[in-house]
Design a protein around this motif. Structure first.
Motif, mmCIF file in Angstrom:
data_model
loop_
_atom_site.group_PDB
_atom_site.id
_atom_site.type_symbol
_atom_site.label_atom_id
_atom_site.label_comp_id
_atom_site.label_asym_id
_atom_site.label_seq_id
_atom_site.Cartn_x
_atom_site.Cartn_y
_atom_site.Cartn_z
ATOM 1 N N ASP A 118 2.498 -7.193 41.418
ATOM 2 C CA ASP A 118 3.329 -6.647 42.670
ATOM 3 C C ASP A 118 2.856 -7.342 44.065
ATOM 4 O O ASP A 118 1.581 -7.199 44.334
ATOM 5 C CB ASP A 118 3.309 -5.221 42.673
ATOM 6 C CG ASP A 118 4.360 -4.813 43.967
ATOM 7 O OD1 ASP A 118 4.661 -5.556 44.766
ATOM 8 O OD2 ASP A 118 4.598 -3.485 43.787
ATOM 9 N N PRO A 119 3.783 -8.460 44.390
ATOM 10 C CA PRO A 119 3.596 -9.107 45.696
ATOM 11 C C PRO A 119 3.192 -8.234 46.995
ATOM 12 O O PRO A 119 2.711 -8.903 47.836
ATOM 13 C CB PRO A 119 4.541 -10.094 45.826
ATOM 14 C CG PRO A 119 5.635 -9.401 45.140
ATOM 15 C CD PRO A 119 5.212 -8.623 44.300
ATOM 16 N N GLY A 120 3.598 -7.127 46.879
ATOM 17 C CA GLY A 120 3.703 -6.226 48.274
ATOM 18 C C GLY A 120 4.201 -7.063 49.222
ATOM 19 O O GLY A 120 5.093 -7.529 49.353
ATOM 20 N N GLY A 121 3.518 -7.192 50.523
ATOM 21 C CA GLY A 121 4.042 -7.648 51.742
ATOM 22 C C GLY A 121 4.039 -9.147 51.731
ATOM 23 O O GLY A 121 4.676 -9.686 52.795
ATOM 24 N N MET A 122 3.235 -9.749 50.987
ATOM 25 C CA MET A 122 2.765 -11.262 51.075
ATOM 26 C C MET A 122 2.552 -11.693 52.596
ATOM 27 O O MET A 122 3.152 -12.580 53.139
ATOM 28 C CB MET A 122 4.204 -11.834 50.523
ATOM 29 C CG MET A 122 4.565 -11.757 49.065
ATOM 30 S SD MET A 122 5.835 -12.868 48.491
ATOM 31 C CE MET A 122 7.128 -11.720 49.119
#
Length: 236
Positions: A118-122
């Motif tokens: 899951d890339p989240g907020g990047m």
């Protein structure tokens, strides 16, 4: 009981726990930096909670931290970044120089992250591009996104990215994402980064209506974390 950690201590803890779970040091450093950035922005779901989830996914064999990401230049101005079921933060960290160069050369460039955690907020990726003089929009299939500009102190939270418009460019933006549970296949999340040469855009990007919903970046120097969550991370 609540523990207070400096960002440096939090990064060190995250890095050490990731390495103990089997992540290479370069990967662990990139992921730990993203965890710390999320915590500094007040986003626990993308910070320590995500760290615990991903360490467990490594233990389950659903996340492959040692497999190097691959770049695929599908067409001018577009990069497909295949994380090969590894960490999003590590894959993105290795691609920022190429994406920035492409953005400056083409004026606008797009990176599609595939088959990642899951890339989240990047946050780290968006910040790195802003530091290189580029405007950036980072987003996933759901949840908030990030928008950045070289004149900002850091990427701003964008609660509602313009997905209706972006869906014209990315037809599969609304695709279902895999559940991050103990059972199932390998991780396979996606994310997008759109970069724009801020000099070519002039004032149009900085004054665009998209900024109306953006939340100014925040940074905390000390992070409060429950002893229970810390214990779960250390013993995961």
């Amino acid at each position: 009981m609540t523990e207070f950690l400096s960002l440096a201590d939090l990064r060190a803890l995250a890095r050490d726990c990731l390495m103990r779970a089997g992540a290479p040091e370069t990967v662990a450093r990139a992921v730990a930096a993203e965890v710390a950035a999320a915590e500094a922005a007040g986003e626990r779901a993308n910070g320590m909670e995500a760290l615990l989830r991903d360490i467990r996914l490594m233990r389950y064999g659903r996340l492959k931290p040692a497999t190097p990401a691959q770049q695929i230049r599908a067409r001018p101005g577009f990069i497909r970044l295949d994380a090969q079921h590894g960490f999003a933060a590590a894959a993105l960290s290795g691609a920022m120089s190429d994406l920035a160069g492409l953005g400056r050369t083409q004026g606008i460039a797009v990176l599609r992250l595939e088959r990642s955690s899951d890339p989240g907020g990047m946050i780290c990726a968006a910040a790195a591009l802003g530091e290189r003089g580029l405007a950036v929009l980072a987003f996933g299939p759901d949840g908030p996104g990030r928008i950045g500009h070289p004149d900002l102190s850091g990427p701003a939270l964008l609660p509602t990215p313009p997905r209706a418009a972006l869906n014209l460019l990315f037809p599969d933006i609304d695709q279902d994402q895999p559940a991050d549970s103990p059972i199932g296949g390998l991780v396979g999340h996606v994310g997008w980064l759109v970069v724009l040469d801020a000099g070519l855009a002039g004032d149009s990007f900085a004054n665009a209506a998209i900024w109306d919903g953006a939340t100014a970046p925040t940074t905390a120097a000390s992070i409060a974390c429950s002893a229970e969550l810390l214990e779960q991370i250390v013993s995961a």
